[in-house]
Write a protein that holds these residues in place. Sequence first.
Motif, PDB file in Angstrom:
ATOM      1  N   UNK A 133       0.831  -1.207   0.000  1.00 17.46           N
ATOM      2  CA  UNK A 133       0.000   0.000   0.000  1.00 17.46           C
ATOM      3  C   UNK A 133       0.869   1.262   0.000  1.00 17.46           C
ATOM      4  N   UNK A 134       1.954   1.232   0.745  1.00 15.67           N
ATOM      5  CA  UNK A 134       2.847   2.400   0.819  1.00 15.67           C
ATOM      6  C   UNK A 134       3.432   2.724  -0.548  1.00 15.67           C
ATOM      7  N   UNK A 135       3.746   1.680  -1.321  1.00 16.42           N
ATOM      8  CA  UNK A 135       4.248   1.915  -2.673  1.00 16.42           C
ATOM      9  C   UNK A 135       3.163   2.527  -3.559  1.00 16.42           C
ATOM     10  N   UNK A 136       1.944   2.013  -3.439  1.00 19.25           N
ATOM     11  CA  UNK A 136       0.865   2.436  -4.334  1.00 19.25           C
ATOM     12  C   UNK A 136       0.289   3.802  -3.962  1.00 19.25           C
ATOM     13  N   UNK A 137       0.253   4.108  -2.670  1.00 20.06           N
ATOM     14  CA  UNK A 137      -0.413   5.332  -2.228  1.00 20.06           C
ATOM     15  C   UNK A 137       0.387   6.580  -2.604  1.00 20.06           C
ATOM     16  N   UNK A 138       1.636   6.413  -2.969  1.00 22.30           N
ATOM     17  CA  UNK A 138       2.439   7.568  -3.387  1.00 22.30           C
ATOM     18  C   UNK A 138       1.846   8.235  -4.629  1.00 22.30           C
ATOM     19  N   UNK A 139       1.098   7.471  -5.428  1.00 21.55           N
ATOM     20  CA  UNK A 139       0.467   8.017  -6.639  1.00 21.55           C
ATOM     21  C   UNK A 139      -0.994   8.396  -6.416  1.00 21.55           C
ATOM     22  N   UNK A 140      -1.451   8.368  -5.166  1.00 18.82           N
ATOM     23  CA  UNK A 140      -2.872   8.561  -4.870  1.00 18.82           C
ATOM     24  C   UNK A 140      -3.408   9.864  -5.478  1.00 18.82           C
ATOM     25  N   UNK A 141      -2.767  10.986  -5.170  1.00 18.23           N
ATOM     26  CA  UNK A 141      -3.280  12.279  -5.624  1.00 18.23           C
ATOM     27  C   UNK A 141      -3.258  12.402  -7.147  1.00 18.23           C
ATOM     28  N   UNK A 142      -2.149  12.043  -7.768  1.00 23.21           N
ATOM     29  CA  UNK A 142      -2.069  12.160  -9.229  1.00 23.21           C
ATOM     30  C   UNK A 142      -3.051  11.205  -9.904  1.00 23.21           C
ATOM     31  N   UNK A 143      -3.243  10.024  -9.305  1.00 24.93           N
ATOM     32  CA  UNK A 143      -4.200   9.055  -9.846  1.00 24.93           C
ATOM     33  C   UNK A 143      -5.611   9.635  -9.837  1.00 24.93           C
ATOM     34  N   UNK A 144      -5.997  10.202  -8.699  1.00 25.64           N
ATOM     35  CA  UNK A 144      -7.352  10.749  -8.560  1.00 25.64           C
ATOM     36  C   UNK A 144      -7.581  11.888  -9.550  1.00 25.64           C
ATOM     37  N   UNK A 145      -6.606  12.740  -9.708  1.00 21.29           N
ATOM     38  CA  UNK A 145      -6.764  13.877 -10.626  1.00 21.29           C
ATOM     39  C   UNK A 145      -6.864  13.416 -12.078  1.00 21.29           C
ATOM     40  N   UNK A 146      -6.100  12.404 -12.416  1.00 22.30           N
ATOM     41  CA  UNK A 146      -6.142  11.870 -13.777  1.00 22.30           C
ATOM     42  C   UNK A 146      -7.501  11.207 -14.046  1.00 22.30           C
ATOM     43  N   UNK A 147      -7.952  10.420 -13.075  1.00 25.76           N
ATOM     44  CA  UNK A 147      -9.241   9.738 -13.207  1.00 25.76           C
ATOM     45  C   UNK A 147     -10.381  10.757 -13.229  1.00 25.76           C
ATOM     46  N   UNK A 148     -10.261  11.794 -12.417  1.00 28.33           N
ATOM     47  CA  UNK A 148     -11.282  12.840 -12.382  1.00 28.33           C
ATOM     48  C   UNK A 148     -11.423  13.506 -13.749  1.00 28.33           C
ATOM     49  N   UNK A 149     -10.312  13.804 -14.372  1.00 26.72           N
ATOM     50  CA  UNK A 149     -10.321  14.416 -15.696  1.00 26.72           C
ATOM     51  C   UNK A 149     -10.963  13.487 -16.724  1.00 26.72           C
TER      52      UNK A 149
END
Length: 498
Positions: free
Chosen positions: A356-372
């Motif tokens: 999870x620690x490895x994956x959560x580093x991309x949390x914010x950028x992932x959400x913004x990309x998916x939101x777009x």
Amino acid sequence: MENSSFKPIECGETLPQNNVHAVSVSMPKLQDVIDYEEGFGEAMEKIKSGYPRFTMHPYLRILAKYIKEKYKVSDSYEVVLLSSQKAVDILSDKYYIHNKIDIDEPFGVILVRNGTCQLQRVLMFIQHVGYNLSSRFAEDYLYNIGLINSKHKEETEKEELAFDLVVSTLAKAYNQAKENITLAPSGMNAMYGVVKGLKNIQRKNGRDILVQLGWLYLDTMNIVKHYYEQSKVFCDVKNLDLLEEYLKENGFKVSAIITEVPTNPLLLCVDMKRLNSLCKKYNIPLVVDSTLATPYNVNLNDYADIYVESLTKFASGNADVLMGAIILNQKSKLSHMNVEFFKHCDKAYIKDIQRMAFEIKDYETRVKRISSNTKALVEYFKKCSYIDKIYYCLNDENELEYKQIMKDDNSYTGLISVTFNKSFETIYDNINFAKGPSLGTDFTLLMPYTYLAHYDYIKSEEGEKYLDEIGLPKDILRISVGSENINDIIEEFKRLEE
């Protein structure tokens, strides 16, 4: 029109593919879903894994068989594996089950008689409260005793950094202190910790009613049933007048109000400002499941006392870690009671935390990309002849409430639900995205929501009538929008225009 970007995925394949710790499984045809729910048919022969709280992981099957042989357990007993000895103690007290033999293992084991109603109740309780043993724990155990030859290779964070990295990321995202956050082995275990903690705190005040606002996730409602004899459900989050009338008479008997922001799968958003005002008037704690909104899309700091998030979803983004979190709002009177809420949760396994620690580093950028991507896909759907209705956070019915809490104009949550004016089965069977349970993945993931979440209701006229009453269409497709190229996503949906 043929699109090479998305290919059909065989029934029973893990989602993500070739990942033994995947929490989703491919069900590419509607008949596969029906076979799975009915418990027979070709799909049942192919589906060997699935969402871990609902389907026993293959490694857990091997481990249960090993424990049965190691301790010479009679065939009249089922070996049930749990995340810890604490979980065993809770199950033992609740169902008056005590192992007839001593079992010394670094995880929980409970022996339940086969062919009894008690076994089914025990298994359902474990599903509801998330006391499942980690597949990564089972993998390590089986590898160490030589029952499997290799372990799944994956990128992880260092053990000594992992826990703090996950908690620090959440603390920053929610604007809360790290000591107000704890991790749990699943989102449901986190919700269980909150419900149990509220029960213990509020019963001293004579508050014994828990209010559920919205048609909540099934297991959230089941947890409430386990611990509250009195609970009140208001299915329509848009009608706070009904809630207000109820609180005039019962407000000071209410232990808490639990809701989702937004709701799943209809993506409705409650008027948080008005709800918060009602909660303050009667001194009622407000618990928000923020999984779908994520802390990057909305700002709930001024409204909720407690947030619960399933990190399995957008925080992971890869559907291969089961984990949850409780986040206490430091502005709330409950923030100093973190021990009371946190103590009921089990500990997440360190290998799960490292992943999870490895994956959560991309949390914010992932959400913004998916939101777009979500915003663009909604605009495409608005022009589609084959779409009957679109459910998303910024539709006309929902816009004012959602805009109260959204962080900016592009804060689209990564889910869209749609109904069609064509055959649901034909559409579901012929589109080539990944199809199975869960959401929040980097890859676009479709789910026939009512079939998988409320199959019992669609099997009878009475059940279908109830679905109509709560406004949940039988043939609704929930789309968890991925972070692939949006043009590729739209091109795949354009195949339905043919």
